[in-house]
Every structure is written in C-alpha cells, then in structure tokens.
Design a protein around this motif. Sequence first.
Motif, PDB file in Angstrom:
ATOM      1  N   ALA A   1      22.441  20.800 105.806  1.00 10.36           N
ATOM      2  CA  ALA A   1      21.242  21.190 105.059  1.00 10.36           C
ATOM      3  C   ALA A   1      20.387  22.199 105.817  1.00 10.36           C
ATOM      4  N   ALA A   2      20.786  22.568 107.010  1.00  9.51           N
ATOM      5  CA  ALA A   2      20.020  23.532 107.803  1.00  9.51           C
ATOM      6  C   ALA A   2      20.323  24.950 107.334  1.00  9.51           C
ATOM      7  N   THR A   3      19.841  25.252 106.162  1.00 13.04           N
ATOM      8  CA  THR A   3      20.054  26.583 105.603  1.00 13.04           C
ATOM      9  C   THR A   3      18.986  27.538 106.111  1.00 13.04           C
ATOM     10  N   ARG A   4      19.199  28.787 105.899  1.00 10.45           N
ATOM     11  CA  ARG A   4      18.225  29.782 106.358  1.00 10.45           C
ATOM     12  C   ARG A   4      16.875  29.603 105.686  1.00 10.45           C
ATOM     13  N   SER A   5      16.886  29.315 104.390  1.00  9.78           N
ATOM     14  CA  SER A   5      15.612  29.147 103.682  1.00  9.78           C
ATOM     15  C   SER A   5      14.853  27.926 104.193  1.00  9.78           C
TER      16      SER A   5
ATOM     17  N   CYS B   1      15.137  26.505 107.233  1.00 14.06           N
ATOM     18  CA  CYS B   1      14.686  26.755 108.605  1.00 14.06           C
ATOM     19  C   CYS B   1      13.509  27.722 108.635  1.00 14.06           C
ATOM     20  N   ARG B   2      13.511  28.697 107.747  1.00 18.36           N
ATOM     21  CA  ARG B   2      12.373  29.617 107.669  1.00 18.36           C
ATOM     22  C   ARG B   2      11.123  28.857 107.241  1.00 18.36           C
ATOM     23  N   CYS B   3      11.268  27.988 106.272  1.00 19.19           N
ATOM     24  CA  CYS B   3      10.135  27.193 105.801  1.00 19.19           C
ATOM     25  C   CYS B   3       9.596  26.313 106.928  1.00 19.19           C
ATOM     26  N   ILE B   4      10.498  25.668 107.653  1.00 20.06           N
ATOM     27  CA  ILE B   4      10.085  24.838 108.791  1.00 20.06           C
ATOM     28  C   ILE B   4       9.315  25.680 109.800  1.00 20.06           C
ATOM     29  N   GLN B   5       9.792  26.893 110.075  1.00 19.20           N
ATOM     30  CA  GLN B   5       9.100  27.765 111.025  1.00 19.20           C
ATOM     31  C   GLN B   5       7.709  28.139 110.524  1.00 19.20           C
ATOM     32  N   GLN B   6       7.595  28.428 109.244  1.00 15.04           N
ATOM     33  CA  GLN B   6       6.292  28.777 108.683  1.00 15.04           C
ATOM     34  C   GLN B   6       5.307  27.622 108.820  1.00 15.04           C
ATOM     35  N   VAL B   7       5.767  26.401 108.554  1.00 15.67           N
ATOM     36  CA  VAL B   7       4.904  25.235 108.702  1.00 15.67           C
ATOM     37  C   VAL B   7       4.564  25.022 110.178  1.00 15.67           C
ATOM     38  N   ALA B   8       5.540  25.209 111.048  1.00 14.86           N
ATOM     39  CA  ALA B   8       5.297  25.061 112.484  1.00 14.86           C
ATOM     40  C   ALA B   8       4.247  26.058 112.963  1.00 14.86           C
ATOM     41  N   ASN B   9       4.335  27.285 112.494  1.00 16.21           N
ATOM     42  CA  ASN B   9       3.362  28.304 112.905  1.00 16.21           C
ATOM     43  C   ASN B   9       1.940  27.921 112.514  1.00 16.21           C
ATOM     44  N   GLN B  10       1.803  27.200 111.419  1.00 11.32           N
ATOM     45  CA  GLN B  10       0.484  26.802 110.938  1.00 11.32           C
ATOM     46  C   GLN B  10      -0.005  25.494 111.545  1.00 11.32           C
ATOM     47  N   ASN B  11       0.929  24.662 112.038  1.00 16.07           N
ATOM     48  CA  ASN B  11       0.536  23.308 112.433  1.00 16.07           C
ATOM     49  C   ASN B  11       0.818  22.931 113.877  1.00 16.07           C
ATOM     50  N   LEU B  12       1.638  23.692 114.574  1.00 12.55           N
ATOM     51  CA  LEU B  12       1.998  23.336 115.949  1.00 12.55           C
ATOM     52  C   LEU B  12       1.757  24.510 116.887  1.00 12.55           C
ATOM     53  N   SER B  13       1.324  24.186 118.095  1.00 15.88           N
ATOM     54  CA  SER B  13       1.188  25.217 119.120  1.00 15.88           C
ATOM     55  C   SER B  13       2.580  25.674 119.549  1.00 15.88           C
TER      56      SER B  13
ATOM     57  N   SER C   1       5.203  15.618 107.766  1.00 12.51           N
ATOM     58  CA  SER C   1       4.697  15.366 106.412  1.00 12.51           C
ATOM     59  C   SER C   1       4.494  16.672 105.651  1.00 12.51           C
ATOM     60  N   VAL C   2       3.971  17.678 106.336  1.00 17.14           N
ATOM     61  CA  VAL C   2       3.751  18.973 105.691  1.00 17.14           C
ATOM     62  C   VAL C   2       5.092  19.631 105.362  1.00 17.14           C
ATOM     63  N   VAL C   3       6.066  19.514 106.271  1.00 16.01           N
ATOM     64  CA  VAL C   3       7.397  20.065 106.003  1.00 16.01           C
ATOM     65  C   VAL C   3       7.990  19.402 104.769  1.00 16.01           C
ATOM     66  N   ALA C   4       7.892  18.084 104.699  1.00 14.21           N
ATOM     67  CA  ALA C   4       8.455  17.371 103.546  1.00 14.21           C
ATOM     68  C   ALA C   4       7.805  17.833 102.245  1.00 14.21           C
ATOM     69  N   ALA C   5       6.474  18.019 102.280  1.00 14.95           N
ATOM     70  CA  ALA C   5       5.774  18.444 101.072  1.00 14.95           C
ATOM     71  C   ALA C   5       6.010  19.920 100.746  1.00 14.95           C
ATOM     72  N   SER C   6       6.136  20.757 101.765  1.00 13.66           N
ATOM     73  CA  SER C   6       6.243  22.191 101.556  1.00 13.66           C
ATOM     74  C   SER C   6       7.672  22.698 101.391  1.00 13.66           C
ATOM     75  N   CYS C   7       8.595  22.029 102.065  1.00 13.14           N
ATOM     76  CA  CYS C   7       9.973  22.540 102.118  1.00 13.14           C
ATOM     77  C   CYS C   7      10.979  21.644 101.393  1.00 13.14           C
ATOM     78  N   GLY C   8      10.556  20.498 100.933  1.00 14.51           N
ATOM     79  CA  GLY C   8      11.456  19.550 100.306  1.00 14.51           C
ATOM     80  C   GLY C   8      12.180  20.086  99.084  1.00 14.51           C
ATOM     81  N   HIS C   9      11.581  21.031  98.388  1.00 14.10           N
ATOM     82  CA  HIS C   9      12.218  21.623  97.202  1.00 14.10           C
ATOM     83  C   HIS C   9      13.403  22.510  97.561  1.00 14.10           C
ATOM     84  N   LEU C  10      13.583  22.812  98.843  1.00 13.22           N
ATOM     85  CA  LEU C  10      14.680  23.691  99.271  1.00 13.22           C
ATOM     86  C   LEU C  10      15.978  22.961  99.500  1.00 13.22           C
ATOM     87  N   ARG C  11      15.982  21.654  99.354  1.00 13.32           N
ATOM     88  CA  ARG C  11      17.200  20.874  99.592  1.00 13.32           C
ATOM     89  C   ARG C  11      18.287  21.238  98.650  1.00 13.32           C
TER      90      ARG C  11
END
Length: 106
Positions: free
Chosen positions: A38-42, A44-56, A96-106
């Motif tokens: 399930a580690a598709t490009r879309s 992983c990109r979504c995870i990165q976008q959420v990380a940029n907003q939520n993690l140092s 939690s944010v990843v699940a809510a933001s990126c869950g539709h990409l499954r």
Amino acid sequence: MTKLICAALIGVVTIPLFSTMAEASTMSRACLRSDRPAATRSMCRCIQQVANQNLSRTDQKMAATFFSEPHKAQVIRQSDRSSHEKFWLRYKEFGSVVAASCGHLR
C-alpha cells in the motif's frame, strides 16, 4: 496502538509520483522504500505533506525509521524517557491526521 499507527502509516499508504527523488523528503522516501504494497507514491506524498505540517524535521527523521524498523516504534512508545513520551504524543496525533487526510488513498 503501535500496530494501528504503523498500519495507518505503512500498510495503507499510497504515494503519487515525484518528478525527481530530490522532491521526496524524509518520510516519503522512507515510505517509498518500505516493502508494503500500500506504500504507493500518492500515499507517501500525502504522509509527507501531513508530516510537514505536524512534525519537526527531527520528529520526521525518527518516524521515518519506523518504516524499516517497525519494532522501533514499540520501543519508543514504551520508553520512559520524557522526550520519547512527548514525541509519541505528537506522533499519535500525526497518525490520526494521516488516517483522516490520506485514508481515501488506499
């Protein structure tokens, strides 16, 4: 709980194509390198976008290691170090944010 977060971040991840690997950051590179179907490009990109907003950057570097070493997440979660406890709270929120933001990409 750790398995749930790891599944949300690794097992359910799909990633869109990056035009160059230089555009991929810490989390997306780790995600793309993981052996999860399930580690598709879309995803992983979504995870990165959420990380940029939520993690140092430091948090992202630690979290990225979970893709190749899932057991490390359990070690960090169970650690008595206050820095690990604080990281884990931020990481749970990130999950939690990843699940809510990126869950539709499954």
